[in-house]
Design a protein around this motif. Structure first.
Motif, PDB file in Angstrom:
ATOM      1  N   VAL A 199       0.953  -1.118  -0.156  1.00 34.61           N
ATOM      2  CA  VAL A 199      -0.053  -0.068  -0.005  1.00 34.61           C
ATOM      3  C   VAL A 199       1.038   1.253   0.124  1.00 34.61           C
ATOM      4  CG1 VAL A 199      -1.871  -1.213   1.246  1.00 34.61           C
ATOM      5  CG2 VAL A 199      -0.091   0.100   2.575  1.00 34.61           C
ATOM      6  N   GLY A 200       0.393   2.339  -0.236  1.00 37.88           N
ATOM      7  CA  GLY A 200       0.986   3.525   0.001  1.00 37.88           C
ATOM      8  C   GLY A 200       0.355   4.647  -0.537  1.00 37.88           C
ATOM      9  N   GLU A 201       1.031   6.054  -0.612  1.00 41.33           N
ATOM     10  CA  GLU A 201       0.477   7.236  -0.831  1.00 41.33           C
ATOM     11  C   GLU A 201       0.859   7.683  -2.179  1.00 41.33           C
ATOM     12  OE1 GLU A 201      -1.313  10.112  -1.482  1.00 41.33           O
ATOM     13  OE2 GLU A 201      -1.907   9.589   0.579  1.00 41.33           O
ATOM     14  N   GLY A 202      -0.228   7.829  -3.134  1.00 41.43           N
ATOM     15  CA  GLY A 202       0.265   8.252  -4.378  1.00 41.43           C
ATOM     16  C   GLY A 202       0.656   9.842  -4.684  1.00 41.43           C
ATOM     17  N   GLN A 203       0.526  10.792  -3.927  1.00 42.20           N
ATOM     18  CA  GLN A 203       0.598  11.936  -3.856  1.00 42.20           C
ATOM     19  C   GLN A 203       1.715  12.594  -4.638  1.00 42.20           C
ATOM     20  OE1 GLN A 203       2.850  13.936  -1.857  1.00 42.20           O
ATOM     21  NE2 GLN A 203       2.699  15.424  -3.078  1.00 42.20           N
ATOM     22  N   SER A 204       2.883  11.894  -4.702  1.00 44.26           N
ATOM     23  CA  SER A 204       4.164  12.199  -5.467  1.00 44.26           C
ATOM     24  C   SER A 204       4.007  12.424  -6.849  1.00 44.26           C
ATOM     25  CB  SER A 204       5.422  11.187  -5.134  1.00 44.26           C
ATOM     26  OG  SER A 204       5.810  11.569  -3.902  1.00 44.26           O
ATOM     27  N   ILE A 205       3.096  11.378  -7.432  1.00 51.39           N
ATOM     28  CA  ILE A 205       2.790  11.359  -8.939  1.00 51.39           C
ATOM     29  C   ILE A 205       1.776  12.155  -9.293  1.00 51.39           C
ATOM     30  CG2 ILE A 205       2.785   9.922 -10.794  1.00 51.39           C
ATOM     31  CD1 ILE A 205       4.594   7.926  -9.364  1.00 51.39           C
ATOM     32  N   GLY A 206       1.700  13.182  -9.901  1.00 51.72           N
ATOM     33  CA  GLY A 206       0.567  14.072 -10.420  1.00 51.72           C
ATOM     34  C   GLY A 206      -0.378  14.751  -9.354  1.00 51.72           C
ATOM     35  N   VAL A 207       0.078  14.675  -7.940  1.00 53.91           N
ATOM     36  CA  VAL A 207      -0.891  15.514  -7.146  1.00 53.91           C
ATOM     37  C   VAL A 207       0.069  16.322  -6.428  1.00 53.91           C
ATOM     38  CG1 VAL A 207      -2.585  15.068  -5.206  1.00 53.91           C
ATOM     39  CG2 VAL A 207      -2.305  13.284  -6.925  1.00 53.91           C
ATOM     40  N   GLY A 208      -0.440  17.728  -6.309  1.00 54.57           N
ATOM     41  CA  GLY A 208       0.026  18.525  -5.615  1.00 54.57           C
ATOM     42  C   GLY A 208       0.146  18.428  -4.087  1.00 54.57           C
ATOM     43  N   LEU A 209       0.973  19.056  -3.243  1.00 53.77           N
ATOM     44  CA  LEU A 209       0.930  19.289  -1.558  1.00 53.77           C
ATOM     45  C   LEU A 209      -0.338  19.487  -1.274  1.00 53.77           C
ATOM     46  CD1 LEU A 209       4.510  20.556  -1.004  1.00 53.77           C
ATOM     47  CD2 LEU A 209       3.813  18.178  -0.764  1.00 53.77           C
ATOM     48  N   GLN A 210      -1.062  20.556  -1.698  1.00 54.23           N
ATOM     49  CA  GLN A 210      -2.491  20.803  -1.351  1.00 54.23           C
ATOM     50  C   GLN A 210      -2.741  20.924   0.108  1.00 54.23           C
ATOM     51  OE1 GLN A 210      -4.429  19.447  -5.653  1.00 54.23           O
ATOM     52  NE2 GLN A 210      -4.335  18.061  -3.720  1.00 54.23           N
ATOM     53  N   PHE A 211      -1.713  21.352   0.975  1.00 56.05           N
ATOM     54  CA  PHE A 211      -2.156  21.490   2.539  1.00 56.05           C
ATOM     55  C   PHE A 211      -2.534  20.233   2.921  1.00 56.05           C
ATOM     56  CE2 PHE A 211      -2.707  25.630   0.535  1.00 56.05           C
ATOM     57  CZ  PHE A 211      -1.991  26.397   1.386  1.00 56.05           C
TER      58      PHE A 211
END
Length: 452
Positions: A262-274
């Protein structure tokens, strides 16, 4: 969403209908010490729309904007360059919708996107099957523990001390309602991970071992011995990836024997966004697919033999009796999953590898320069784009001092582990492709000054 103001009579009628004596009664499950006893001091009960806009704008202007200063924060949320084409594509009318694709005959585009996303995630994490995403990495981590309980019929989960403490906190919160026992501890500021201790702790009652890869201190270890030890005792290995770009260079957890990744996909395509919305990744071995939570988009053929896509194996709380459901998560992060998929498609396998190489090379350069500062030590033997420094001073005030110099210099372990003196001098530094030579120089100068 429509704005529907309610009168006191409306509120009273609704409370009477559900059998509650007051609105406060609806929040009785929230611990009393976490609830406010009255209005927030200094906050007016109401104000005009223009006054609120002015006040909030003034508050927002006090923020230090990530894109305007040297930025070295990480620990589960990373600043990468997202091509403008990603935002352009996900805002197209066909995609920018909250519609749930229950009716395949009118949702083929959405279902195909989810199917492609699943394929990318499965290949990235080294597993045979992936779902259509979860809320975020922390909830995906808990769902993996729940899945391991269903598969093994055991309730003891051993959590690595390198697992992000926020992920641990989410798991503890959920375990209160399921009876799972979670065994964990705090990390140690040293190069070695707790792999040997994890292996020694596995017993006949263990449902799973949960490790982070790379871990909260940026350390990387071979997961194969842990997987073998877990399997020998009838337990599963759950691997958590918070920086998926790392998998462009290092071996995927599924290829080292992890049963659930499992994991967090934020690094790819998704900004930090608070801090959100983000996108949880979830993949596993095919033999466990019926216990996998969340949505799964599948490929099929229609009555005319043409290729098509449908939702399948929907054993979520919305679709089945609650006690038989595989998850209480009733949605997926569809738009963020689309952004992930678009960015991944633009990169391709070669592009992801090149991006990872740039990240690693940049991090090695920064680690070398910071290690040359008197009193500063890099604890890692191996890392990807994130490493931990042991400073000669307490890290949390050092971070604040660097902020005053216009540098976001990293995440202090004192913030993540308040009150743990042995970690107070630890500073986690993340370096991605967006970091410039000027940024590195500013960090080096700021850290050198605060460590004197």
């Amino acid at each position: 969403m429509r704005y529907l103001p309610l009168s006191e009579a409306d509120r009273s009628a609704m409370l009477a209908k559900i059998g509650a004596s007051s609105i406060d009664e609806l929040f009785k499950d929230v611990p009393e010490e976490a609830r406010l006893a009255g209005p927030i001091d200094g906050l007016p009960m109401h104000a005009s729309e223009m006054a609120v806009e002015r006040e909030l704008s003034a508050l927002a202007s006090k923020n230090m904007v990530a894109g305007e200063v040297p930025f070295f924060l990480g620990c589960g949320a990373y600043k990468h360059h997202v091509p403008a084409s990603v935002d352009h594509i996900i805002q197209r009318g066909e995609f920018l919708t909250a519609y749930t694709p229950y009716q395949p005959e009118i949702a083929q585009g959405t279902l195909q996107v989810l199917f492609e996303f699943q394929t990318q995630v499965a290949r990235l994490l080294g597993c045979e099957v992936a779902n259509a995403s979860m809320y975020d990495g922390s909830t995906a981590c808990w769902e993996a523990i729940g899945m391991a309980r269903r598969i093994t019929r055991k309730t003891k989960a051993i959590l690595s001390n390198g697992l992000h403490p926020h992920y641990v906190s989410v798991c503890r919160t959920m375990a209160k309602f399921t009876g799972d026992t979670l065994a964990t501890s705090n990390p140690v500021l040293e190069a070695a991970t707790d792999a040997e201790a994890l292996i020694a702790a596995i017993d006949a009652d263990t449902s799973c071992v949960v490790v982070q890869y790379p871990d909260i201190l940026g350390r990387i270890t071979d997961l194969t011995p842990i997987a073998e030890a877990a399997h020998a005792k009838g337990a599963l290995l759950v691997a958590v990836v918070t920086e998926p770009v790392a998998l462009g260079l290092i071996k995927a957890p599924g290829e080292m024997g992890a049963d659930i990744v499992v994991g967090e996909g934020q690094s790819i395509g998704v900004g930090l966004q608070f801090g959100g919305p983000y996108v949880g990744l979830f993949a596993c071995r095919e033999k466990h697919v019926r216990q996998m939570p969340g949505r799964l988009a599948g490929e099929t053929v229609d009555a005319e033999g043409k290729r098509g896509f449908v939702l399948t194996l929907s054993t979520r709380e919305q679709h089945i009796r609650r006690e038989k459901a595989t998850s209480n998560i009733c949605t997926n992060s569809g738009l963020c999953a689309l952004a992930f998929s678009v960015h991944m498609t633009l990169l391709g396998e070669r592009g992801l590898t090149q991006l990872a190489q740039v990240n690693h090379a940049r991090a090695c350069e920064v680690a070398g320069r910071l290690a040359a500062i008197p009193g500063v030590e890099v604890i890692n033997d191996a890392f990807f784009n994130e490493f931990t420094l042991k400073l000669p001073v307490e890290a949390r005030p050092a971070v604040h001092a660097m902020v005053e110099k216009g540098v976001l210099g990293g995440v202090s372990l004192g913030r993540l582990y308040p009150g743990v003196d042995a970690l107070a001098n630890g500073l986690v530094v993340a370096v991605t492709e967006v970091v410039s030579d000027e940024d590195i120089g500013a960090l080096e100068a700021a850290l050198k000054e605060v460590c004197q």
